[in-house]
Design an enzyme around this catalytic site. Structure first.
Site, PDB file in Angstrom:
ATOM      1  N   SER A 138      -9.531 -12.155  11.355  1.00  0.00           N
ATOM      2  CA  SER A 138      -9.648 -10.705  11.488  1.00  0.00           C
ATOM      3  C   SER A 138     -10.283 -10.246  12.803  1.00  0.00           C
ATOM      4  O   SER A 138     -11.222 -10.851  13.314  1.00  0.00           O
ATOM      5  CB  SER A 138     -10.489 -10.156  10.347  1.00  0.00           C
ATOM      6  OG  SER A 138     -10.868  -8.840  10.620  1.00  0.00           O
ATOM      7  N   HIS A 181       2.031 -10.277  14.550  1.00  0.00           N
ATOM      8  CA  HIS A 181       1.214  -9.775  13.472  1.00  0.00           C
ATOM      9  C   HIS A 181       1.755  -8.512  12.814  1.00  0.00           C
ATOM     10  O   HIS A 181       1.643  -8.312  11.619  1.00  0.00           O
ATOM     11  CB  HIS A 181      -0.163  -9.489  14.044  1.00  0.00           C
ATOM     12  CG  HIS A 181      -1.127  -8.911  13.078  1.00  0.00           C
ATOM     13  ND1 HIS A 181      -1.511  -9.584  11.957  1.00  0.00           N
ATOM     14  CD2 HIS A 181      -1.772  -7.729  13.047  1.00  0.00           C
ATOM     15  CE1 HIS A 181      -2.365  -8.833  11.278  1.00  0.00           C
ATOM     16  NE2 HIS A 181      -2.526  -7.704  11.906  1.00  0.00           N
ATOM     17  N   GLU A 183       4.609   0.227   6.998  1.00  0.00           N
ATOM     18  CA  GLU A 183       4.972  -0.516   8.208  1.00  0.00           C
ATOM     19  C   GLU A 183       6.467  -0.464   8.502  1.00  0.00           C
ATOM     20  O   GLU A 183       6.880  -0.640   9.653  1.00  0.00           O
ATOM     21  CB  GLU A 183       4.496  -1.977   8.081  1.00  0.00           C
ATOM     22  CG  GLU A 183       4.618  -2.749   9.385  1.00  0.00           C
ATOM     23  CD  GLU A 183       4.002  -4.145   9.331  1.00  0.00           C
ATOM     24  OE1 GLU A 183       3.162  -4.409   8.452  1.00  0.00           O
ATOM     25  OE2 GLU A 183       4.367  -4.952  10.197  1.00  0.00           O
ATOM     26  N   LEU A 197      -3.420   0.042   7.306  1.00  0.00           N
ATOM     27  CA  LEU A 197      -3.792   0.336   5.919  1.00  0.00           C
ATOM     28  C   LEU A 197      -3.922   1.840   5.760  1.00  0.00           C
ATOM     29  O   LEU A 197      -3.470   2.434   4.784  1.00  0.00           O
ATOM     30  CB  LEU A 197      -5.105  -0.372   5.571  1.00  0.00           C
ATOM     31  CG  LEU A 197      -5.097  -1.898   5.726  1.00  0.00           C
ATOM     32  CD1 LEU A 197      -6.433  -2.488   5.295  1.00  0.00           C
ATOM     33  CD2 LEU A 197      -3.978  -2.522   4.915  1.00  0.00           C
ATOM     34  N   ARG A 222      -5.664  -4.791  21.044  1.00  0.00           N
ATOM     35  CA  ARG A 222      -4.985  -6.059  20.794  1.00  0.00           C
ATOM     36  C   ARG A 222      -4.029  -6.492  21.890  1.00  0.00           C
ATOM     37  O   ARG A 222      -4.025  -7.655  22.293  1.00  0.00           O
ATOM     38  CB  ARG A 222      -4.213  -5.957  19.486  1.00  0.00           C
ATOM     39  CG  ARG A 222      -5.154  -5.826  18.341  1.00  0.00           C
ATOM     40  CD  ARG A 222      -4.446  -5.617  17.052  1.00  0.00           C
ATOM     41  NE  ARG A 222      -5.456  -5.619  15.999  1.00  0.00           N
ATOM     42  CZ  ARG A 222      -5.204  -5.412  14.731  1.00  0.00           C
ATOM     43  NH1 ARG A 222      -3.976  -5.177  14.328  1.00  0.00           N
ATOM     44  NH2 ARG A 222      -6.169  -5.437  13.846  1.00  0.00           N
ATOM     45  N   HIS A 248      -1.218 -10.328  17.845  1.00  0.00           N
ATOM     46  CA  HIS A 248      -2.644 -10.200  17.561  1.00  0.00           C
ATOM     47  C   HIS A 248      -3.414 -11.293  18.295  1.00  0.00           C
ATOM     48  O   HIS A 248      -3.048 -12.459  18.222  1.00  0.00           O
ATOM     49  CB  HIS A 248      -2.856 -10.323  16.048  1.00  0.00           C
ATOM     50  CG  HIS A 248      -4.197  -9.867  15.592  1.00  0.00           C
ATOM     51  ND1 HIS A 248      -5.348 -10.528  15.940  1.00  0.00           N
ATOM     52  CD2 HIS A 248      -4.574  -8.825  14.824  1.00  0.00           C
ATOM     53  CE1 HIS A 248      -6.379  -9.895  15.388  1.00  0.00           C
ATOM     54  NE2 HIS A 248      -5.938  -8.863  14.715  1.00  0.00           N
ATOM     55  N   ARG A 291      -0.531  -0.791  17.916  1.00  0.00           N
ATOM     56  CA  ARG A 291      -1.326  -0.226  16.825  1.00  0.00           C
ATOM     57  C   ARG A 291      -2.781  -0.648  16.962  1.00  0.00           C
ATOM     58  O   ARG A 291      -3.076  -1.795  17.288  1.00  0.00           O
ATOM     59  CB  ARG A 291      -0.793  -0.711  15.481  1.00  0.00           C
ATOM     60  CG  ARG A 291      -1.661  -0.285  14.312  1.00  0.00           C
ATOM     61  CD  ARG A 291      -1.056  -0.658  12.987  1.00  0.00           C
ATOM     62  NE  ARG A 291      -1.072  -2.082  12.717  1.00  0.00           N
ATOM     63  CZ  ARG A 291      -2.145  -2.771  12.309  1.00  0.00           C
ATOM     64  NH1 ARG A 291      -3.302  -2.165  12.151  1.00  0.00           N
ATOM     65  NH2 ARG A 291      -2.052  -4.066  12.062  1.00  0.00           N
ATOM     66  N   LEU A 325       0.828  -1.210   0.000  1.00  0.00           N
ATOM     67  CA  LEU A 325       0.000   0.000   0.000  1.00  0.00           C
ATOM     68  C   LEU A 325       0.854   1.248   0.000  1.00  0.00           C
ATOM     69  O   LEU A 325       0.603   2.190  -0.755  1.00  0.00           O
ATOM     70  CB  LEU A 325      -0.915  -0.003   1.229  1.00  0.00           C
ATOM     71  CG  LEU A 325      -2.077  -0.984   1.152  1.00  0.00           C
ATOM     72  CD1 LEU A 325      -2.927  -0.869   2.404  1.00  0.00           C
ATOM     73  CD2 LEU A 325      -2.932  -0.705  -0.077  1.00  0.00           C
TER      74      LEU A 325
END
Ligand SMILES: Cc1cc2nc3c(=O)[nH]c(=O)nc-3n(C[C@H](O)[C@H](O)[C@H](O)COP(=O)(O)OP(=O)(O)OC[C@H]3O[C@@H](n4cnc5c(N)ncnc54)[C@H](O)[C@@H]3O)c2cc1C
Ligand code: FES
Lengths: 638, 248
Positions: free
Chosen positions: A284, A402, A426, A442, A331, A266, A436, A43
């Protein structure tokens, strides 16, 4: 090394506007003559490359996969945050900013995070204009869902394939430029050195993995967008090829490495199955919108069929401990709570290292079809892997590595401590502090690429218009190429007895055991020696097959593991130095009944490490974090 | 479990390839197919030979990198899954498994099971985009889109670009891949302005790359790990004809 974060003066909400207003510009005729190298097509890389080319720069993009479209961003599932407030539920730029700072346990920069929240709204507009098919409501408007660590619905998504759709959007924008001849794409190319001349980044050395040739490439500026280093743990949710090589080589050339010990574990991943396991699969976080997490109240029930365990014999521990956020606790907190439950002997599944994520209530409340519509592909994926049907029996999940919040240190302009070398996505450290929030990576990747770098790089390149492309026979290029060549030859000449994966697995276990979800001074001290020994052994006893001048995945892997063996030690040193607990960094010595205990007086800083030579201690630089707009508080989700 | 593996070995693009037999034992049924390949390669490396080169990355069915032709089928025996989503429990103990690269003129073999799918990128560069530059675009909710259309566009956009459709097709046509991209944009209001140019450019590029033409056998849809519908090809063909007429 002097670190200047170059944060613009003035009120928080005017800094970025002021910066853009003051930034130097390059006229269109000059842009064509300026060349930018972008390493990475995820991305961050793809969005940056497309935007640079649209502005008129000449761009080269490198990635190790065969096609740019396969960058690891493709695997992101749940969604992307944006402060659109389409739900009218009280969201705002300020709230997204605050949630992100708090989510990061007050270890990130105010100015960067504010800018991220500010540009987040433009990202959604951009993606929709490109034809990204986000989920919609029946009225035709965009739908949202909730993610951990926030009490508003600000997450945009495309089923469980949001990363795929966003990446294909950025990829298509970039491929349009490839068609126009402004971007040149180098797939199956891996970067192995940054070339610097007088301390300024001037290019890279890349290996064409099809024929093994080393190539020299010049750029007026170099942007690294090479993703995270989670694979240092061997098992992670990252794609198999994710690596630290590019960032690490930049580090060795003078780019400070920030907060390496800040890694994200995660909470909801498919548990480890056996010792042949090659990677872990994420389920997810969006599943926590409807799934309820629990373990049996009593150890005796752990091996029972979960459906036979009565309601009163279940411990919905997140709902119990964190009533206001419940299953949507952030998380780091959810992961630690799962570990605690399992450490108490209440874990489920064969290994006892799993907890339940249960959809029975949600299916009853919303119906089978609604749950299938929201999570169908995730349920299918779970079934593929475990051979169990989550519509009928609760999922078993366990935390897994993660994401890495740490990364190359960058200033407000995303420039590293090497002039002309940038880091985005990242692989930089910039926005997420010590933890995070979901759906924010994203957002950050696209913010960096579409909306930040196109401005900040111009401010630098305006001073480069008189720099002629440097001859590729310049000694700096020759020397950098020789370093790479020697390293590969060395790897192949050892002809030892242990495979690359052997070493990688052992390294991963050390880091997971001692620098994972809970860390102690004693454990870290021991682990440091273990990693040093393992590294020495690697260079004596590794067995790498094949040759340098051919397609050789074993050799590629060996080179990556060699870098992980160096990074691993720095992570441990960083974790040792940070004598507090914050976010994902939990030092057992510093806690308040299981909750992380920060020490703002001594540790409200970014640790930025300076490389000093092979097997030498790195130097710690501290960038003090200054909070002018928010008050540091105990981070509570109770 | 134990298996006999017959694997295509080819040193490089120019070399002659051949099938080579390997025996593998002690395989756990819950291992993924690629983990079984890891175990095999580990054994090969320890013997001092060159491991089998194969493409893979995400190992969760989304990057489209893995690409094996297993027992004569693209991505093997299981419907709606990629090679990396196969588990050894999907095979029978003692079975002989053949493993080959995806075969197509437009996908030359680079080594062993690795092929070059760069042709897909070239097709994308020819027209697989909406020409909008970063910056001044409208607020996203100013473009309301009927949910059904949005969902259909999403199903088409779910293509992972693995090339199984090409490998499965006796003509090695890339129609399913191309039509998925064409359809995604054709179904959205944002995609209308360039609708004609796009379909012409992408279909022409597909021919330039050496893919065969579609004869509607449906093999592509049957093997697509993402269940991309063949109705996209019909849409592409309609669009192509009407675009070709209006271009005249
Ligand atoms: C399974 C999973 C699910 C996720 N879900 C979400 C989510 O729902 N929401 C969210 O916000 N975040 C999510 N994340 C995190 C997010 O996906 C990543 O942080 C983000 O996509 C990283 O993007 P990037 O552009 O920085 O790097 P990447 O997408 O990792 O791209 C790295 C690029 O660099 C290239 N590269 C790397 N090293 C080299 C080298 N040495 N030489 C040449 N090229 C190189 C690669 O080829 C690739 O093109 C998820 C992560 C995982 C693992
Ligand atoms: S490895 Fe990514 S789809 Fe199979």
């Amino acid at each position: 090394m002097i670190l200047d974060s170059k944060i613009p003066t003035g009120p928080l909400d005017q800094k970025w506007g002021k910066y853009k207003g003051d930034a130097k510009l390059v006229n269109p005729a000059n842009k064509r003559k300026l060349e930018i190298i972008v390493v990475g097509s995820g991305l961050a890389g793809a969005s940056a490359a497309a935007s640079f080319a649209e502005l008129g720069y000449s761009v080269k993009v490198f990635c190790y996969q065969d096609s740019a479209r396969r960058a690891h961003s493709i695997a992101a599932q749940g969604g992307i945050n944006s402060a659109k407030n389409y739900k009218n539920d009280g969201d705002s730029v300020h709230r997204l900013f605050y949630d992100t700072i708090k989510g990061g346990d007050f270890r990130s920069r105010e100015a960067n995070v504010y800018r991220l929240a500010e540009v987040s709204t433009g990202i959604i507009d951009q993606c929709v204009a490109q034809g990204v098919p986000f989920a919609r409501e029946y009225g035709g408007l965009l739908d949202n869902r909730s993610f951990g660590g926030s009490q508003v619905s600000r997450t945009f998504y495309a089923a469980g394939q949001t990363g795929q759709q966003l990446l294909l959007g950025a990829y298509s924008a970039m491929m349009r430029q490839v068609g126009l001849g402004t971007v040149k794409m180098y797939g199956r190319h891996e970067m192995h050195e940054v070339v610097t001349i007088d301390g300024v980044a001037r290019g890279i050395i890349a290996r064409n993995s099809v024929n093994g040739e080393l190539e020299r490439h010049f750029g007026h500026a170099v942007v690294l967008a090479t993703g995270g280093y989670g694979n240092v743990f061997f098992l992670s949710t990252n794609a198999m090829g994710c690596n630290v090589t590019a960032a690490w080589k930049a580090h060795k050339k003078g780019a400070a490495f920030a907060n390496p010990c800040f890694t994200q574990i995660h909470p909801t991943c498919v548990p480890v199955n056996g010792d042949y396991q090659s990677k872990l699969t994420l389920m997810s976080e969006s599943l926590r919108n409807d799934g309820r997490i629990w373990v049996p109240m009593h150890k005796e029930d752990c091996k029972k069929d979960p459906r036979q365990i009565a309601e009163e014999d279940r411990d919905y521990y997140l709902e119990r401990k964190y009533p206001s956020f419940g299953n949507l606790a952030p998380r780091d907190i959810a992961s630690r709570a799962a570990k605690e439950a399992c450490d108490e002997g209440r874990g489920v599944g064969e290994s006892g290292l799993a907890v339940y994520l249960d959809f029975a209530d949600a299916i009853k409340r919303k119906g089978y079809d609604a749950i299938k519509a929201s999570y169908g592909n995730l349920f299918d994926m779970y079934k593929h892997i475990t051979n169990e049907n989550p519509y009928e029996i609760p999922m078993r999940i366990y935390p897994a590595v993660h994401y890495t919040m740490g990364g190359l240190w960058v200033d407000y302009e995303l420039m590293t401590s090497v002039k002309g070398l940038y880091a985005a996505g990242e692989c930089n450290f910039s926005d997420h502090g010590a933890n995070r929030l979901g759906a924010s990576a994203l957002m950050q990747g696209l913010a960096d690429g579409y909306f930040v770098l196109p401005y900040t790089i111009g401010n630098y390149l305006a001073g480069e218009i008189f720099t002629k492309p440097i001859d590729l026979n310049h000694p700096a290029f020759v020397e950098a190429e020789n370093i790479v060549k020697e390293r590969f030859n060395k790897l192949l000449s050892i002809k030892g007895t242990r495979t690359v994966d052997d070493f990688h697995r052992e390294l991963g276990k050390i880091i997971w055991d001692y620098c994972g979800m809970a860390r102690t001074r004693e454990g870290l001290t021991k682990a440091r020696v273990m990693v040093q020994e393992l590294r020495a052994q690697f260079w004596k006893d590794v067995k790498v097959s094949g040759t340098t001048d051919s397609l050789n995945p074993d050799l590629e892997k060996a080179a990556r593991v060699a870098d992980f063996l160096e990074l691993g030690e720095l992570m441990i040193v960083d974790a040792l130095t940070r004598e507090e607990s914050c976010g994902g960094h939990f030092r057992t010595e510093y806690q308040d009944a299981g909750e992380a205990q920060r020490n703002d007086e001594l540790f409200a800083f970014v640790s930025a490490w300076e490389y000093t030579g092979d097997n030498k201690d790195e130097i710690l630089h501290k960038e003090q974090l200054v909070y002018e707009n928010i008050k540091l508080q105990v981070r509570s989700y109770k | 479990m134990k298996f006999t593996l017959q694997i295509w070995r080819q040193a490089n693009n120019k070399a002659q390839g051949k099938m080579v037999d390997y025996q593998i034992d002690n395989i756990n049924a819950n291992m993924s197919f690629l983990e079984m390949m890891d175990v095999l390669n580990d054994q090969i490396i320890r013997k001092g030979e060159e491991p089998v080169a194969f493409d893979h990355d995400c190992r969760e069915g989304i990057c489209g990198m893995c690409s094996m032709h297993i027992n004569g089928r693209a991505h093997g025996p299981l419907k709606l899954s990629t090679t990396c989503q196969l588990y050894m429990r999907n095979f029978t103990d003692g079975e002989t498994i053949t493993i080959e690269p995806f075969r197509a003129k437009a996908f030359p073999v680079l080594k062993d099971l690795i092929v070059n799918r760069g042709a897909f990128d070239n097709i994308q560069a020819a027209g697989g985009f909406i020409s909008v530059s970063t910056g001044q675009v409208k607020d996203a909710n100013n473009i309301p889109i009927n949910k059904e259309d949005a969902d259909m566009a999403f199903y088409a956009a779910a293509c992972i670009g693995c090339g199984a459709c090409v490998a499965a097709c006796k003509n090695a046509s890339a129609s399913l891949f191309v039509s998925a991209k064409v359809s995604q944009y054709a179904l959205l209001p944002q995609g209308q302005t360039e609708r004609n140019e796009r379909v012409l450019a992408m279909v022409n590029q597909m021919e330039v790359e050496g893919f065969g033409s579609c004869t509607n056998t449906g093999a592509c849809e049957a093997e697509c790990p993402k269940g991309i519908s063949i109705s996209n090809i019909a849409r592409m063909n309609r669009d192509y004809i009407s675009a070709a007429i209006s271009a005249k």
